[in-house]
Design an enzyme around this catalytic site. Structure first.
Site, PDB file in Angstrom:
ATOM      1  N   TYR A  53     -20.447  24.432   5.435  1.00  0.00           N
ATOM      2  CA  TYR A  53     -21.852  23.857   5.931  1.00  0.00           C
ATOM      3  C   TYR A  53     -22.977  23.908   5.028  1.00  0.00           C
ATOM      4  O   TYR A  53     -24.030  23.465   5.134  1.00  0.00           O
ATOM      5  CB  TYR A  53     -22.138  24.654   7.269  1.00  0.00           C
ATOM      6  N   LEU A 192     -19.480  17.792  22.625  1.00  0.00           N
ATOM      7  CA  LEU A 192     -19.866  16.705  23.213  1.00  0.00           C
ATOM      8  C   LEU A 192     -19.375  15.196  22.581  1.00  0.00           C
ATOM      9  O   LEU A 192     -20.017  14.425  22.737  1.00  0.00           O
ATOM     10  CB  LEU A 192     -21.565  16.564  22.992  1.00  0.00           C
ATOM     11  N   ILE A 231     -19.535  25.865  21.162  1.00  0.00           N
ATOM     12  CA  ILE A 231     -20.613  25.725  20.278  1.00  0.00           C
ATOM     13  C   ILE A 231     -21.424  24.720  19.557  1.00  0.00           C
ATOM     14  O   ILE A 231     -21.143  24.122  18.819  1.00  0.00           O
ATOM     15  CB  ILE A 231     -20.130  26.569  18.953  1.00  0.00           C
ATOM     16  N   LYS A 233     -23.670  21.737  18.803  1.00  0.00           N
ATOM     17  CA  LYS A 233     -24.711  21.547  17.487  1.00  0.00           C
ATOM     18  C   LYS A 233     -25.719  21.066  18.081  1.00  0.00           C
ATOM     19  O   LYS A 233     -25.903  20.089  18.857  1.00  0.00           O
ATOM     20  CB  LYS A 233     -23.910  20.833  16.325  1.00  0.00           C
ATOM     21  N   ASN A 243     -28.793  22.132  26.322  1.00  0.00           N
ATOM     22  CA  ASN A 243     -27.497  22.727  26.192  1.00  0.00           C
ATOM     23  C   ASN A 243     -27.508  24.140  26.992  1.00  0.00           C
ATOM     24  O   ASN A 243     -26.528  24.462  27.607  1.00  0.00           O
ATOM     25  CB  ASN A 243     -27.076  22.988  24.709  1.00  0.00           C
TER      26      ASN A 243
END
Length: 277
Positions: A53, A192, A231, A233, A243
């Site tokens: 990342y 999602l 998890i 983002k 969230n």
């Protein structure tokens, strides 16, 4: 080393908070650090990053800036596929700790069983890091049952978690069942479906019924599954807060049945080196 806080309530799995903050593609230094800080001060205690990342330094800065003790944060990162020889695992894991500005991580994953991944060479390095106290838990990511079986045979440390893409359009029933039978937690990334769940009628219906967002419905559905964490983002405070609201959403049996009746299947992360290809 300071005493770790134990997350023992219903919102944790073996000390891992079930709802965390994903940081993939969050590579702007100020935005990433600020989103991590905001999430932690909002109540999140699970932060996920990875070498690939390219933001471990910023994630670490966000943890340092937050008014939350480091030892109250469940911090996870991942070793990239080009760094999976024994020596490279040891060396780059220590580099990741330096980037993050921490003495240990709570969970270290093999990012993919690909490229330089050799179970007999890679996994003993994870055991060594665990034995040395630099890694609290050993995990894997994007592993299929056959890879999990092999890893469990080689590792001395338990396989704590398998991080995989999971959402209502990719429910991963086989891996959920495997995890329940073998004490391997599932951590859902892209929970999602990179926004695609927002357009699913069944999810929209459940969201309208509860005056909730589609994101909250999808996350609540994941979190009601035994042994599953998520998890999502998020980089903006509004999305981070939305969230977080999934923890307060209780789906009833009718809601779950409607979501699980969705027939569409869609894998959003599908590289050529994915083990299912």
């Amino acid at each position: 080393m300071a005493q770790r806080e134990e997350h023992s309530d219903a919102q944790s799995l073996d000390g891992m908070p079930r709802l965390g903050l994903g940081t993939w593609e969050n590579t702007d230094d100020d935005t990433c650090a600020e989103s991590v800080r905001q999430a932690l001060e909002m109540g999140y205690r699970h932060i996920d990053t990875a070498q690939a990342y390219d933001n471990e330094e910023y994630v670490g800065q966000g943890i340092a800036d937050a008014d939350v003790d480091r030892d109250d944060v469940f911090l996870a990162t991942k070793i990239w596929t080009s760094n999976l020889s024994y020596d490279d695992v040891i060396h780059t894991a220590k580099e990741s700790l330096d980037e993050l500005g921490v003495d240990y991580v709570d969970l270290l994953y093999v990012h993919w069983p690909a490229n330089e991944y050799d179970p007999e060479d890679t996994l003993p390095a994870f055991d060594q890091l665990h034995d040395d106290g630099l890694v609290e838990n050993v995990g894997v990511s994007n592993f299929e049952p056959r890879h999990l079986d092999e890893a469990q045979e080689i590792l001395d440390a338990p396989v704590f978690a398998n991080q995989v893409e999971m959402h209502p359009l990719l429910p991963q029933d086989e891996l959920v069942e495997y995890g329940q039978e073998n004490d391997v937690n599932l951590v859902a990334y892209s929970p999602l479906a990179r926004g695609k769940v927002f357009d699913v009628p069944e999810i929209q219906d459940v969201a309208e019924k509860h005056d909730a967002s589609a994101a909250q419905v999808s996350l609540a559905w994941l979190l009601q599954r035994d042994g599953v964490a998520a998890i999502p983002k998020a980089s903006s405070e509004d999305h981070i807060r939305d969230n977080w609201g999934a923890l307060d959403l209780e789906l009833d049996a009718e809601d779950v049945e409607k979501i699980e009746s969705i027939e569409e299947r869609d894998r959003r992360v599908d590289p050529d080196f994915g083990p299912w290809n």
